[in-house]
Structure formats: structure tokens, C-alpha cells
Design a protein around this motif. Structure first.
Motif, short mmCIF file in Angstrom:
data_model
loop_
_atom_site.label_atom_id
_atom_site.label_comp_id
_atom_site.label_asym_id
_atom_site.label_seq_id
_atom_site.Cartn_x
_atom_site.Cartn_y
_atom_site.Cartn_z
N SER A 100 0.84 -1.19 0.00
CA SER A 100 0.00 0.00 0.00
C SER A 100 0.87 1.24 0.00
CB SER A 100 -0.91 0.01 1.23
OG SER A 100 -1.73 1.16 1.25
N ASP A 101 0.27 2.35 -0.43
CA ASP A 101 0.91 3.66 -0.45
C ASP A 101 2.15 3.67 -1.35
OD1 ASP A 101 0.43 6.26 0.40
OD2 ASP A 101 1.94 6.17 1.97
N LEU A 102 2.00 3.08 -2.52
CA LEU A 102 3.06 3.08 -3.52
C LEU A 102 3.08 4.44 -4.20
CD1 LEU A 102 5.19 1.68 -5.32
CD2 LEU A 102 3.30 0.82 -6.72
N LEU A 103 4.03 5.28 -3.82
CA LEU A 103 4.18 6.63 -4.36
C LEU A 103 5.65 6.85 -4.69
CD1 LEU A 103 1.97 8.52 -1.72
CD2 LEU A 103 1.30 7.94 -4.06
N ASP A 104 5.95 7.17 -5.95
CA ASP A 104 7.31 7.47 -6.38
C ASP A 104 8.28 6.37 -5.94
OD1 ASP A 104 9.47 8.75 -7.47
OD2 ASP A 104 9.71 10.22 -5.86
N TRP A 105 7.89 5.13 -6.17
CA TRP A 105 8.70 3.96 -5.80
C TRP A 105 8.40 2.90 -6.86
CZ3 TRP A 105 11.80 4.63 -1.53
CH2 TRP A 105 12.51 3.53 -1.04
N ASP A 123 -10.53 -3.50 4.45
CA ASP A 123 -10.26 -2.25 3.74
C ASP A 123 -8.84 -1.78 4.00
OD1 ASP A 123 -12.84 -1.37 2.50
OD2 ASP A 123 -13.53 -1.56 4.57
N LEU A 124 -7.94 -2.71 4.33
CA LEU A 124 -6.63 -2.33 4.86
C LEU A 124 -5.77 -1.60 3.83
CD1 LEU A 124 -4.86 -2.42 7.34
CD2 LEU A 124 -4.04 -4.67 6.65
N ILE A 125 -5.81 -1.99 2.57
CA ILE A 125 -4.95 -1.35 1.58
C ILE A 125 -5.29 0.13 1.44
CG2 ILE A 125 -4.23 -1.35 -0.84
CD1 ILE A 125 -3.21 -3.72 0.86
N ALA A 126 -6.56 0.45 1.36
CA ALA A 126 -6.95 1.87 1.28
C ALA A 126 -6.68 2.60 2.58
CB ALA A 126 -8.43 1.98 0.91
N THR A 127 -6.88 1.93 3.71
CA THR A 127 -6.68 2.57 5.02
C THR A 127 -5.23 2.98 5.22
OG1 THR A 127 -8.53 1.34 5.96
CG2 THR A 127 -6.91 2.20 7.50
N LEU A 128 -4.29 2.19 4.73
CA LEU A 128 -2.87 2.50 4.88
C LEU A 128 -2.38 3.57 3.92
CD1 LEU A 128 -1.59 -1.14 5.34
CD2 LEU A 128 -1.17 0.70 6.97
N ALA A 129 -3.15 3.87 2.90
CA ALA A 129 -2.70 4.81 1.86
C ALA A 129 -2.78 6.25 2.34
CB ALA A 129 -3.54 4.63 0.61
N PRO A 132 -4.04 9.81 2.64
CA PRO A 132 -5.39 10.38 2.42
C PRO A 132 -5.43 11.30 1.21
CG PRO A 132 -4.78 10.47 4.74
CD PRO A 132 -3.55 10.07 4.00
N SER A 133 -6.64 11.63 0.82
CA SER A 133 -6.86 12.38 -0.41
C SER A 133 -6.04 13.67 -0.46
CB SER A 133 -8.34 12.73 -0.55
OG SER A 133 -8.55 13.54 -1.69
N ARG A 134 -5.41 13.88 -1.61
CA ARG A 134 -4.69 15.12 -1.88
C ARG A 134 -5.57 16.15 -2.58
NH1 ARG A 134 1.15 12.52 -3.81
NH2 ARG A 134 1.97 12.17 -1.70
N LEU A 191 -3.89 3.98 -4.25
CA LEU A 191 -3.77 5.27 -4.91
C LEU A 191 -5.13 5.93 -5.15
CD1 LEU A 191 -1.60 7.17 -6.09
CD2 LEU A 191 -1.88 5.98 -8.28
N ALA A 192 -6.18 5.12 -5.22
CA ALA A 192 -7.51 5.69 -5.41
C ALA A 192 -8.00 6.45 -4.18
CB ALA A 192 -8.51 4.58 -5.77
N ARG A 193 -7.41 6.20 -3.02
CA ARG A 193 -7.72 7.03 -1.85
C ARG A 193 -6.97 8.37 -1.94
NH1 ARG A 193 -6.53 6.22 4.69
NH2 ARG A 193 -7.73 8.06 5.30
N THR A 194 -5.74 8.31 -2.39
CA THR A 194 -4.93 9.52 -2.48
C THR A 194 -5.44 10.46 -3.56
OG1 THR A 194 -3.06 8.10 -1.82
CG2 THR A 194 -2.54 10.31 -2.62
N TYR A 195 -5.89 9.87 -4.67
CA TYR A 195 -6.49 10.63 -5.77
C TYR A 195 -7.85 10.02 -6.08
CZ TYR A 195 -1.89 12.71 -6.50
OH TYR A 195 -0.70 13.39 -6.32
N PRO A 196 -8.91 10.48 -5.44
CA PRO A 196 -10.23 9.87 -5.64
C PRO A 196 -10.77 9.97 -7.06
CG PRO A 196 -10.18 11.16 -3.62
CD PRO A 196 -8.93 11.48 -4.36
N ASN A 197 -10.18 10.83 -7.90
CA ASN A 197 -10.59 10.84 -9.31
C ASN A 197 -10.07 9.63 -10.06
OD1 ASN A 197 -7.95 12.04 -9.03
ND2 ASN A 197 -8.08 12.79 -11.13
N PHE A 198 -9.23 8.82 -9.42
CA PHE A 198 -8.82 7.52 -9.95
C PHE A 198 -10.00 6.57 -9.73
CE2 PHE A 198 -5.19 4.13 -9.57
CZ PHE A 198 -5.57 3.59 -10.77
N ILE A 199 -10.98 6.65 -10.60
CA ILE A 199 -12.31 6.10 -10.34
C ILE A 199 -12.35 4.59 -10.44
CG2 ILE A 199 -13.14 6.30 -12.72
CD1 ILE A 199 -15.08 7.33 -9.53
N THR A 200 -11.47 4.01 -11.23
CA THR A 200 -11.32 2.56 -11.28
C THR A 200 -10.07 2.25 -12.08
OG1 THR A 200 -12.48 0.46 -11.63
CG2 THR A 200 -12.61 2.07 -13.41
#
Length: 684
Positions: free
Chosen positions: A230-235, A288-294, A296-298, A476-485
Motif C-alpha cells: 500500500s501507499d506506492l508513491l514514487d517507488w 479495507d486495509l490497503i486503502a486505510t494505509l494509503a 489520504p486524499s490530496r 492510490l484511489a484514496r490519495t487521488y479519488p478521481n482515480f475512479i477505477t
């Protein structure tokens, strides 16, 4: 606080959280929920007890996981290696610990339940890597009742500066050679999750490790663990390689420029390495652990983000009667202005807010033979030059008259060469609500960075994004909720060309593997339903399993944008179609009623004052008895859509209406590849 290591069986401490501790044998020292077991071991237990992590620096940094005092993951290595020769983990010594705990909730308007519990205990370890120079770095362990997460913390004190990561040493060493469901290899996470043993997961060849797509689902005596991130950002994204033993190890995608795995600078933290845990399969599916660890929305304003159902176009079914070109069939099928109008009409009649216009609409489109990091074509694509068969202004006006919004497809390499900002701005100006971006085919650091940039840019122009040909979800869909699917799934499109790989067994396995991670654009809803023995690849496209099996998918598979795959001809007036009318795609509440990995699942999801119940099974017939106690005290009406019990016609749907309440028990008889769905509404 510092730990004296000259006498390993003794621990000298002063004041911890206001409590004075004497010089005692280390095994007797208790630090709230984090305790020193010996001079080299530290533990943290989940808020509800039961799940425990033990971290040790004895003989190299490692951790183990216990459930109810029994080891489920044996000592597993931790560490990182860098291009300059630096190694973190093999000579690490714990010098300080700190603790934190949290009990709260977060709101998710785009998921399986609106209020998500976030209750954890955290252990932070400060470590010194002995050598020249001495490097100070950290580990963060977070333990929930339903899982464990760990990430690497690389502060400036690590003296890594601008670094190039070349290897991750993380292992998941299970206590025995357990049964598991392991993802195959795929650059875009379009793979099956067959049942196997941990020791049978391939290791690969020297210099070319096997890359099993996450999650890895493992059945242990205590329950189920799913390895994820979870929380894969710039990696770089995580896969797993086998070792011929009950251990699997981390494998990251290399950069396309050949410079290691990750190029970055301190301070940095890695993504979370996650073990989702459930004592039962139903507990596992509830996570819901993967989203919970991400992160939050930017996005400060998400009011413009509207989930919903969507009609596709002629591509999936493979036939467009308005296209006179005989070559434009099956995989090469595409939409035209009159054809897309029929799909817009379908969306309007069904109460779906969207219609998707797929490929071959613009000049110079890049082929599916290329991906995001391929060399660009000599002739660059131009979104401003539309093919003669498609009239976008006419379609936009027609859709608006029907109160339907249009989504548009684009190749990722064409977005890149046109210019990300320029392309997304232009598509938004044309009136599109979303862009479906395809053929990324990587989870390298550059691909992850590109996705973040696209999502941030798209949000600026109020565009939703659906990534296809992409890696598995990581929150990533939690961080950017416009990532709709997103895709990252072996979905219904493979019924067009996949030699029968979308079997009922595959589709039930997805509910316990890929669906754990987040939204998936499986594109459910095929209405040419066949028994597996009768299935064939043809146009129009067929699917395996019963119609009720396909109807269950949009409830069981999470996807805030749900694209229904089939055509107006195959939908309108057909049995079962009323279940899909005005179908919700996000949920206020979810209850898993019954679950057995690889066999069957039954769940109920609430949207407003209606409950949607769905069941599906694999290759074997199943009979499942479930309680409706979640309904509370009121009286309700169930409108059910079930299999034909004779299994003679996989397109048949048995509809019924009955009164139900919290005391009702349903017995669901599912034929092989079968299903059941129902809408429960309040009685008049």
C-alpha cells in the motif's frame, strides 16, 4: 531511549512514558503494548490481541508474526541494498523505540463502506547500521486486528543522500508449506491466481527472478494472510519470487533507464509491505486495509467526482453493424457515430450516467503492440484529428440531450507524446467526463510517477481516470479519488481472445485475491452465457457461467465506475436486465454473509435504503444457507434473480418476489459457474 548491549540479558532503562523501570532482565521489562523480550527482540500486539509481531536484530534484522501465541510467519529477513554498496539490515542494531496507537475512522464515499475503521498500534524502531559510516535509519510496524504493515524509513541520518536502490531483502517466511493462491506473471496484472503450494512458486532464473503478481493468498492454521502493498508513491511496485521453500521474497521492477529500482533522496519512506489477515475467508474479504494505509486524499474538493455505471461501445461484443469494413470485427472492432448513439441510448434507458468511447477514434493512434515506455511512433498521435467515422461534437450533444456523459479512451504513449497537460486539458474542454488510459504495462518507478502526474493533472481539469494495462491497486484511489477505477485484472475482455481463461474458477478466485486490493474494471455483465464446455471465442462475445453469475459480479467486485460490457441488442428486454437498472457502484455498508475461498461467496451491500445481495461460485455446484439478520426489525421485499436449477440454459434467470426480514434464512442453490442476486427494499 537507549538500550545498553554490553550485557545482552540485561536492559538499562530510565523513564518511559512517565514510568520508572528498574534494571531488570530484559524478558521482564514491559513497555505498554511494545515490550523487550530479550535485548534484541521487540514486539507489538494488535489492539484486540491475538495478532503479534516480533522484531529482532539478532543475526540481521528480521521479524515474525504470531496468532494466539503460535508462529504463522517464521523469522523473515528485512533490509535494503543500494548502488553505492550500502546495505541496511544485515548489521542493524536497534537503538531506540517509540510507540503510538490510534482508534478512529475515515470516510470513504467511493468504496465498500462509507465509514472505515482505522484502529492500530505502531512500533517505530530506530536502527544503527554498524560499519563505516554508521547509518541511522528506521522501521515502522503497524498492527491491526486484521493485518500487519511494515515500511522502511530513510532519514537524512542514514547518510544515503541521493540514492539508487538496487535490491529489497524483505521476505515473508511462512511457518509451513501452506496451500496458497499465487498470481502468475504479468506486466499489467492480467493473470490468474491458481491454487498451489508456497514451495511451488517459481524462483525464476539468475538475473531474471519470477514475478508473481500480488496479492499472494496463504491459508494457515490461524486463518488467511494476503501479501500486498500500500501507499506506492514514487517507488517501484512489489512482486514476489519463490524460493523452493515456504518463504517468498520481494522483487521490484527495474527502472526503464536501467538505473536500479528506485532513484530518490532522503528523507523517504518506502511503501507499506502488508499482510492482510482474516481468521475466516469472510473476515478476509471484509478488509479495507490497503486503502486505510494509503495517503489520504490530496484533492481538497471531490464534489465533482461522480461514481456510476457505464455502457461501453461495440469493441467488446466485437460487432458494429454500422461499420462496413469487414476487418473491423472482434479485437479490431470499434465504435462509430451511429453505433455510439445506440450505446448512449442504452445508458439513458438503464439509468447509467456514462458511456465509454473506446479506441480507434483519433489519427495516429499507437498500436497495442507498444506501451508507455516504448519508442514513440514517427508520426505522433493527434487527439484533435478525429477519424471520419466518429463525430465527437455530434455525440457530445446527443449524450447531453440524454443526460449521459461520455468517457474517452487513449493510449498512454499518445498521452505522453501529445503532452500530459495538453492532452488532458483538450479532452476536458471537449466535454469528456473521464479518460481511460491504456497499455502502461509496467510498475516501474517511472510508471508510478507518471500515474501520479496524470491523476494530479486530470484533477485540475475535473477529469476522472481509468487506467488499463496497469499494475495492481495500492491505495492510490484514496490519495487521488478521481482515480475512479482501474484494470490490473484478467477481466471479461479475455473472453474475446483468451482461449477460455475467464473460467468460473478464475472469477471466484478473484473475489479472494485481486478484489482485496481495490477497484477493478473487470467489465462484468456478459449476457451470452455458456456452460464452460459450450464456450467458444466468437463475435458477438460469449462468457462462461450463468447469467446470474455475471449479474453478481458488479456487486461482488469493487469498482466505483462499473463498465457493463455487452451490447444494447443483448441487454434490452432480456431476463435479468432489471437487476442492472440504476445499479449503484459505491456502498454505504457491506456484510459478508458466507465465504469459502475458491468455492463460493455471498455478500450484501447497502446503498441508501436498499440492500443488494449477490452470490457466485466456481466450477463446482454449491448450496449455501445465509441469514438476513443484518436487516434489523423492519419488513422487506426481496426481488431475486437465480439460476435455472436444471442448469440446462445458462442464460435463463428465475425471478421471484418474496417478503423477508431479519429472521429469514436463504438457501441458495448455485449450479456450476452459477450465481444469485437480489434487491432488498423496504416493504410498502
Amino acid at each position: 531511549m537507549k538500550y545498553t548491549r554490553s550485557k545482552p540479558t540485561l536492559l538499562s532503562l530510565k523513564t518511559i512514558s512517565g514510568a520508572t523501570l528498574l534494571r531488570l532482565p530484559a524478558a521482564l521489562v514491559v513497555l505498554g503494548f511494545a515490550s523487550a523480550l530479550t535485548a534484541a527482540e521487540y514486539q507489538v500486539t494488535a489492539p484486540g490481541g491475538g495478532l503479534k509481531v516480533i522484531v529482532s536484530d539478532d543475526g540481521g534484522l528480521n521479524y515474525q508474526v504470531e496468532v494466539d501465541g503460535k508462529t504463522e510467519l517464521a523469522k523473515s529477513r528485512l533490509g535494503l541494498e543500494f548502488k553505492d554498496g550500502a546495505r541496511l539490515g544485515p548489521a542493524a542494531v536497534v537503538t531506540k523505540i517509540s510507540k503510538q496507537e490510534h482508534n478512529g475512522k475515515w470516510e470513504n464515499p467511493f468504496g465498500n463502506r462509507r465509514l472505515v475503521r482505522d484502529n492500530w498500534r505502531e512500533l517505530r524502531l530506530t536502527l544503527e547500521e554498524r560499519g563505516t559510516p554508521v547509518r541511522t535509519w528506521g522501521l515502522i510496524f503497524r498492527v491491526y486486528d486484521n493485518g500487519v504493515a511494515v515500511r522502511y524509513d530513510l532519514p537524512d541520518a542514514s547518510r544515503l543522500g541521493h540514492f539508487v536502490l538496487t535490491n529489497e531483502l524483505t521476505e515473508f517466511h511462512f511457518a509451513d508449506d501452506y496451500r496458497c493462491w499465487a498470481g502468475g506473471e504479468s506486466a499489467c496484472a492480467e493473470n490468474q491466481y491458481p491454487e498451489t503450494k508456497l514451495s511451488a512458486i517459481p524462483s525464476g532464473q539468475p538475473g531474471r527472478p519470477y514475478r508473481s503478481v500480488l496479492p499472494l493468498l496463504v491459508e494457515t492454521p490461524a486463518g488467511y494472510f494476503a501479501v500486498a502493498e500500500s501507499d506506492l508513491l514514487d517507488w517501484s511496485g512489489l512482486s514476489l519470487s519463490g524460493t523452493g521453500t515456504p518463504a517468498v521474497k520481494a522483487v521490484l521492477d527495474g527502472r526503464s533507464d536501467g538505473n536500479g529500482l528506485v532513484v530518490s533522496s532522503t528523507p523517504r519512506v518506502s511503501p507499506w509491505r502488508v499482510l492482510i489477515f482474516g481468521r475466516t475467508a469472510a473476515d478476509l474479504v471484509s478488509s479495507d486495509l490497503i486503502a486505510t494505509l494509503a495517503t489520504p486524499s490530496r484533492l481538497k474538493d471531490t464534489s465533482w467526482i461522480k461514481p456510476g455505471a457505464c455502457a461501453w461501445d461495440a469493441w467488446w461484443t466485437g460487432i458494429n453493424p454500422y461499420d462496413p469494413n469487414p476487418q473491423h470485427q472482434r479485437v479490431d472492432a470499434r465504435g462509430t457515430t451511429p453505433s455510439d448513439k445506440e450505446y448512449i441510448d442504452l445508458a439513458a434507458k438503464m439509468g447509467w450516467p456514462y458511456q465509454l468511447m473506446d479506441w480507434y477514434w483519433y489519427d495516429g493512434m499507437t498500436s497495442y503492440m507498444k506501451s508507455l515506455h516504448s519508442p514513440p511512433n514517427p508520426k505522433r498521435a493527434d487527439f484533435r484529428k478525429v477519424v471520419p467515422e466518429v463525430n465527437i461534437p455530434e455525440l457530445m450533444a446527443y449524450a447531453k440531450s440524454k443526460k449521459v456523459r461520455l468517457l474517452i479512451w487513449a493510449h498512454s504513449l499518445d498521452i505522453e507524446t501529445f503532452g500530459v497537460d495538453e492532452a488532458l486539458k483538450y479532452l476536458a474542454e471537449q466535454g469528456f467526463a473521464a479518460v481511460k488510459i491504456d497499455f502502461l504495462n509496467s510498475q516501474s518507478q517511472e510508471t508510478v510517477q507518471w500515474c501520479e502526474n496524470v491523476l494530479a493533472t486530470a484533477a485540475k481539469y475535473h477529469l476522472l481516470v481509468d487506467f488499463h494495462g496497469t499494475y495492481k491497486p495500492t491505495g492510490l484511489a484514496r490519495t487521488y479519488p478521481n482515480f475512479i477505477t482501474q484494470e490490473g485484472v484478467l477481466g471479461n475482455e479475455y473472453n474475446k481472445f483468451g482461449e477460455g481463461v475467464i473460467t468460473p474458477q478464475h472469477t471466484i478466485n478473484l473475489a479472494f485475491t485481486r478484489a482485496l486490493l481495490g477497484p477493478m474494471d473487470f467489465t462484468p455483465g456478459g449476457f451470452l452465457n455458456r456452460a464452460p464446455k459450450d464456450f467458444k471465442i466468437t463475435a458477438p462475445t460469449e462468457v462462461m457461467g450463468t447469467r446470474a453469475h455475471q449479474l453478481a459480479m458488479p456487486v461482488i467486485y469493487p469498482s466505483p465506475l462499473t463498465v457493463f460490457c455487452d451490447s444494447p441488442t443483448n441487454y434490452l428486454g432480456q431476463p435479468g436486465i432489471e437487476f442492472l437498472r440504476a445499479m449503484p457502484t459505491v456502498w454505504d455498508e457491506t456484510v459478508v454473509l458466507n465465504a469459502e475461498v475458491g468455492r463460493s461467496i455471498v455478500l450484501a451491500r447497502r446503498a441508501g435504503d436498499r440492500w443488494y445481495v449477490a452470490a457466485m461460485n466456481g466450477d463446482a455446484a454449491a448450496s449455501v444457507n445465509v441469514s438476513l439478520k443484518f436487516l434489523g426489525r423492519k419488513q422487506w421485499t426481496l426481488h431475486a434473480f437465480a439460476d435455472d436449477p436444471k442448469a440446462s440454459d445458462y442464460q435463463a434467470v428465475m425471478e421471484s418476489t418474496s417478503s423477508v426480514n431479519a429472521r429469514t434464512r436463504l438457501t441458495l442453490s448455485l449450479v456450476p459457474g452459477g450465481g444469485f442476486v437480489g434487491i432488498i427494499s423496504r416493504a410498502d
